[in-house]
Design a protein around this motif. Structure first.
Motif, PDB file in Angstrom:
ATOM      1  N   ARG A  79       0.958  -1.252  -0.165  1.00  0.00           N
ATOM      2  CA  ARG A  79       0.204   0.125   0.228  1.00  0.00           C
ATOM      3  C   ARG A  79       0.933   0.925   0.108  1.00  0.00           C
ATOM      4  N   LEU A  80       0.581   2.340  -0.907  1.00  0.00           N
ATOM      5  CA  LEU A  80       1.070   3.838  -0.906  1.00  0.00           C
ATOM      6  C   LEU A  80       0.937   4.448   0.132  1.00  0.00           C
ATOM      7  N   GLY A  81       1.406   5.790   0.109  1.00  0.00           N
ATOM      8  CA  GLY A  81       0.702   6.516   0.988  1.00  0.00           C
ATOM      9  C   GLY A  81       0.029   7.497  -0.020  1.00  0.00           C
ATOM     10  N   LYS A  82       0.238   9.236   1.019  1.00  0.00           N
ATOM     11  CA  LYS A  82      -1.086   9.909  -0.217  1.00  0.00           C
ATOM     12  C   LYS A  82       0.144  10.486  -1.129  1.00  0.00           C
ATOM     13  N   ARG A  83      -0.429  10.788  -2.465  1.00  0.00           N
ATOM     14  CA  ARG A  83       0.295  11.324  -2.969  1.00  0.00           C
ATOM     15  C   ARG A  83       0.010  12.821  -3.224  1.00  0.00           C
ATOM     16  N   VAL A  84       0.657  13.589  -4.250  1.00  0.00           N
ATOM     17  CA  VAL A  84       0.768  15.153  -3.959  1.00  0.00           C
ATOM     18  C   VAL A  84      -0.483  15.120  -3.759  1.00  0.00           C
ATOM     19  N   HIS A  85      -1.440  15.324  -4.999  1.00  0.00           N
ATOM     20  CA  HIS A  85      -2.860  15.545  -4.750  1.00  0.00           C
ATOM     21  C   HIS A  85      -3.667  15.232  -3.629  1.00  0.00           C
ATOM     22  N   GLU A  86      -3.607  14.976  -2.923  1.00  0.00           N
ATOM     23  CA  GLU A  86      -4.271  14.239  -2.190  1.00  0.00           C
ATOM     24  C   GLU A  86      -3.807  14.578  -0.692  1.00  0.00           C
ATOM     25  N   ILE A  87      -2.948  15.147  -0.805  1.00  0.00           N
ATOM     26  CA  ILE A  87      -1.951  16.268   1.029  1.00  0.00           C
ATOM     27  C   ILE A  87      -2.525  17.700   0.748  1.00  0.00           C
ATOM     28  N   ARG A  88      -3.441  18.410   2.222  1.00  0.00           N
ATOM     29  CA  ARG A  88      -3.854  19.354   1.793  1.00  0.00           C
ATOM     30  C   ARG A  88      -2.936  20.057   3.292  1.00  0.00           C
ATOM     31  N   ILE A  89      -2.679  21.618   2.676  1.00  0.00           N
ATOM     32  CA  ILE A  89      -2.274  21.945   3.827  1.00  0.00           C
ATOM     33  C   ILE A  89      -2.538  22.229   4.853  1.00  0.00           C
ATOM     34  N   GLY A  90      -1.854  22.567   6.469  1.00  0.00           N
ATOM     35  CA  GLY A  90      -2.893  21.952   7.791  1.00  0.00           C
ATOM     36  C   GLY A  90      -3.009  20.108   8.524  1.00  0.00           C
ATOM     37  N   GLU A  91      -2.688  19.076   7.490  1.00  0.00           N
ATOM     38  CA  GLU A  91      -3.437  18.115   7.741  1.00  0.00           C
ATOM     39  C   GLU A  91      -1.977  18.107   9.180  1.00  0.00           C
ATOM     40  N   LYS A  92      -2.162  16.853  10.227  1.00  0.00           N
ATOM     41  CA  LYS A  92      -1.353  17.154  11.063  1.00  0.00           C
ATOM     42  C   LYS A  92      -1.539  15.504  11.315  1.00  0.00           C
ATOM     43  N   LEU A  93      -0.404  14.595  11.831  1.00  0.00           N
ATOM     44  CA  LEU A  93      -0.108  13.675  12.347  1.00  0.00           C
ATOM     45  C   LEU A  93       0.190  14.178  14.271  1.00  0.00           C
ATOM     46  N   HIS A  94      -0.702  13.060  15.079  1.00  0.00           N
ATOM     47  CA  HIS A  94       0.252  13.720  16.704  1.00  0.00           C
ATOM     48  C   HIS A  94       0.079  12.133  16.938  1.00  0.00           C
ATOM     49  N   LEU A  95       1.957  11.920  17.302  1.00  0.00           N
ATOM     50  CA  LEU A  95       1.765  10.600  17.814  1.00  0.00           C
ATOM     51  C   LEU A  95       3.025  10.853  19.691  1.00  0.00           C
ATOM     52  N   THR A  96       3.013   9.578  20.172  1.00  0.00           N
ATOM     53  CA  THR A  96       3.890   9.628  21.396  1.00  0.00           C
ATOM     54  C   THR A  96       4.237   8.166  21.502  1.00  0.00           C
ATOM     55  N   GLU A  97       5.270   9.200  21.808  1.00  0.00           N
ATOM     56  CA  GLU A  97       6.700   7.492  21.876  1.00  0.00           C
ATOM     57  C   GLU A  97       6.879   8.090  23.316  1.00  0.00           C
ATOM     58  N   THR A  98       7.755   6.638  24.279  1.00  0.00           N
ATOM     59  CA  THR A  98       8.084   6.454  25.524  1.00  0.00           C
ATOM     60  C   THR A  98       9.520   6.083  25.309  1.00  0.00           C
ATOM     61  N   ILE A  99      10.994   6.766  25.084  1.00  0.00           N
ATOM     62  CA  ILE A  99      11.470   5.598  25.476  1.00  0.00           C
ATOM     63  C   ILE A  99      12.190   4.606  26.198  1.00  0.00           C
ATOM     64  N   GLU A 100      12.429   3.884  25.876  1.00  0.00           N
ATOM     65  CA  GLU A 100      12.555   2.587  26.931  1.00  0.00           C
ATOM     66  C   GLU A 100      14.243   2.584  26.770  1.00  0.00           C
ATOM     67  N   ASP A 101      14.907   1.499  28.385  1.00  0.00           N
ATOM     68  CA  ASP A 101      15.829   0.927  28.021  1.00  0.00           C
ATOM     69  C   ASP A 101      16.170  -0.404  26.853  1.00  0.00           C
ATOM     70  N   LYS A 102      15.359  -0.432  26.744  1.00  0.00           N
ATOM     71  CA  LYS A 102      15.248  -1.983  25.516  1.00  0.00           C
ATOM     72  C   LYS A 102      15.248  -1.018  24.586  1.00  0.00           C
ATOM     73  N   ASP A 103      15.113  -0.119  23.812  1.00  0.00           N
ATOM     74  CA  ASP A 103      15.445   0.449  22.615  1.00  0.00           C
ATOM     75  C   ASP A 103      16.601   1.498  22.880  1.00  0.00           C
TER      76      ASP A 103
END
Length: 156
Positions: A19-43
């Motif tokens: 599966r491919l991501g969004k192509r340039v014509h599908e992307i809009r200014i202002g689109e957002k992605l929020h993610l949360t990560e915890t850095i653990e010793d195993k990483d």
């Protein structure tokens, strides 16, 4: 056919279209992605083992306690990896390629800190097939720790 297992999920890398991501014509200014990560010793240990990076600032409490950081910190390249992974997986997604990145690490990140990342589309250049994505990161105390801009080629 090559299979890679990541966190228990097997993905086919060869022999089948992904599966491919969004192509340039599908992307809009202002689109957002929020993610949360915890850095653990195993990483951290996995990163240090893969790169053979033996910087005492990343793992040795006795050394780090004698520095202005006071305790071991997370290598900035690991934080960069979280950001580039978000680009590759979500914004714009699979098939995209980072052309340029300018990231400033404002504060150190410590082991077991939870980081909130916000990625936002700032500019879309359809003629050049190029998207500017800003990134900001905040630590447990909601202090800014990362800011930057990434220029990405979405999938063709």
């Amino acid at each position: 056919m090559i299979l890679i297992s990541c966190k228990g999920v097997a993905a086919v890398l060869l022999g089948r279209k992904s599966r491919l991501g969004k192509r340039v014509h599908e992307i809009r200014i202002g689109e957002k992605l929020h993610l949360t990560e915890t850095i653990e010793d195993k990483d951290l240990l996995l990163y240090l083992g893969l790169t053979n990076d033996n910087n005492p600032l990343y793992i040795q409490h006795d050394y780090a306690s004698d520095t202005p950081f006071e305790k071991p910190i997370v290598p900035t390249i690991m934080l960069n990896g979280i950001i580039t992974s978000a680009i590759s997986k979500h914004m714009p997604g699979p098939g995209s390629h980072i052309r340029e990145q300018n990231i400033t690490f404002l504060k150190p990140v410590y082991h077991y800190e939870t980081i909130d990342f916000l990625l936002k589309v700032e500019r879309v250049d359809r003629a050049e097939n190029l998207v500017d994505v800003s990134v900001r990161g905040f630590n447990n105390e909601k202090q800014p720790i990362i800011e930057g801009l990434i220029k990405v080629y979405p999938p063709y």
